[in-house]
Design a protein around this motif. Structure first.
Motif, short mmCIF file in Angstrom:
data_model
loop_
_atom_site.label_atom_id
_atom_site.label_comp_id
_atom_site.label_asym_id
_atom_site.label_seq_id
_atom_site.Cartn_x
_atom_site.Cartn_y
_atom_site.Cartn_z
N UNK A 64 0.83 -1.20 0.00
CA UNK A 64 0.00 0.00 0.00
C UNK A 64 0.87 1.26 0.00
N UNK A 65 1.88 1.27 0.85
CA UNK A 65 2.73 2.46 0.95
C UNK A 65 3.58 2.67 -0.31
N UNK A 71 5.29 5.87 -2.22
CA UNK A 71 6.37 6.26 -1.32
C UNK A 71 7.66 5.54 -1.71
N UNK A 72 8.78 6.14 -1.35
CA UNK A 72 10.06 5.47 -1.54
C UNK A 72 10.22 4.40 -0.48
N UNK A 73 11.20 3.51 -0.68
CA UNK A 73 11.43 2.47 0.32
C UNK A 73 11.86 3.07 1.65
N UNK A 76 8.80 4.55 3.34
CA UNK A 76 7.94 3.51 3.89
C UNK A 76 8.57 2.91 5.15
N UNK A 77 9.88 2.72 5.14
CA UNK A 77 10.55 2.19 6.32
C UNK A 77 10.39 3.14 7.52
N UNK A 78 10.58 4.43 7.28
CA UNK A 78 10.43 5.41 8.36
C UNK A 78 9.00 5.44 8.88
#
Length: 111
Positions: A64-65, A71-73, A76-78
């Motif tokens: 989804x993100x 979103x960038x990886x 999304x991680x943040x």
């Protein structure tokens, strides 16, 4: 009393099944596994990955993100590290709204 079969839920999913669920290549699933620490598949002696339902739910969030919201990886991680709970709640709301929209469109077509 008639015999009723119980619905059997799978405990583990192979990497190919997960890739088919999201319509992506298995290499992307492996890549996301390395990039996101929330995905922890079980591995057998041969090294085959088996994903649990929790992993699948986390894949839904990541998909989804990254794919739907663009979103960038790193972004999304943040987002998942800072406020995973809010992200899960927002994803649940978006999913529910999409279901309602589809239901309303079906009703509109029947009229």
């Amino acid at each position: 009393m008639p015999y009723k079969e119980k619905k059997i839920e799978k405990l583990y999913y192979a990497i190919g099944e997960v890739a088919d669920m999201f319509q992506v290549n298995t290499s992307l699933i492996r890549f996301w596994e390395k990039e996101f620490d929330i995905i922890k598949p079980k591995k057998n002696k041969k090294g085959n990955r088996f994903f649990t339902q929790v992993d699948i739910d986390n894949f839904h969030l990541i998909f989804h993100l990254v794919k739907e919201r663009g979103m960038t990886l790193k972004g999304a991680q943040l987002k998942l590290k800072e406020n995973k709970e809010d992200t899960e709640n927002n994803f649940a709301v978006v999913t529910r709204l999409q279901e309602i929209k589809n239901l309303l469109l079906e009703i509109k077509e029947e009229l």
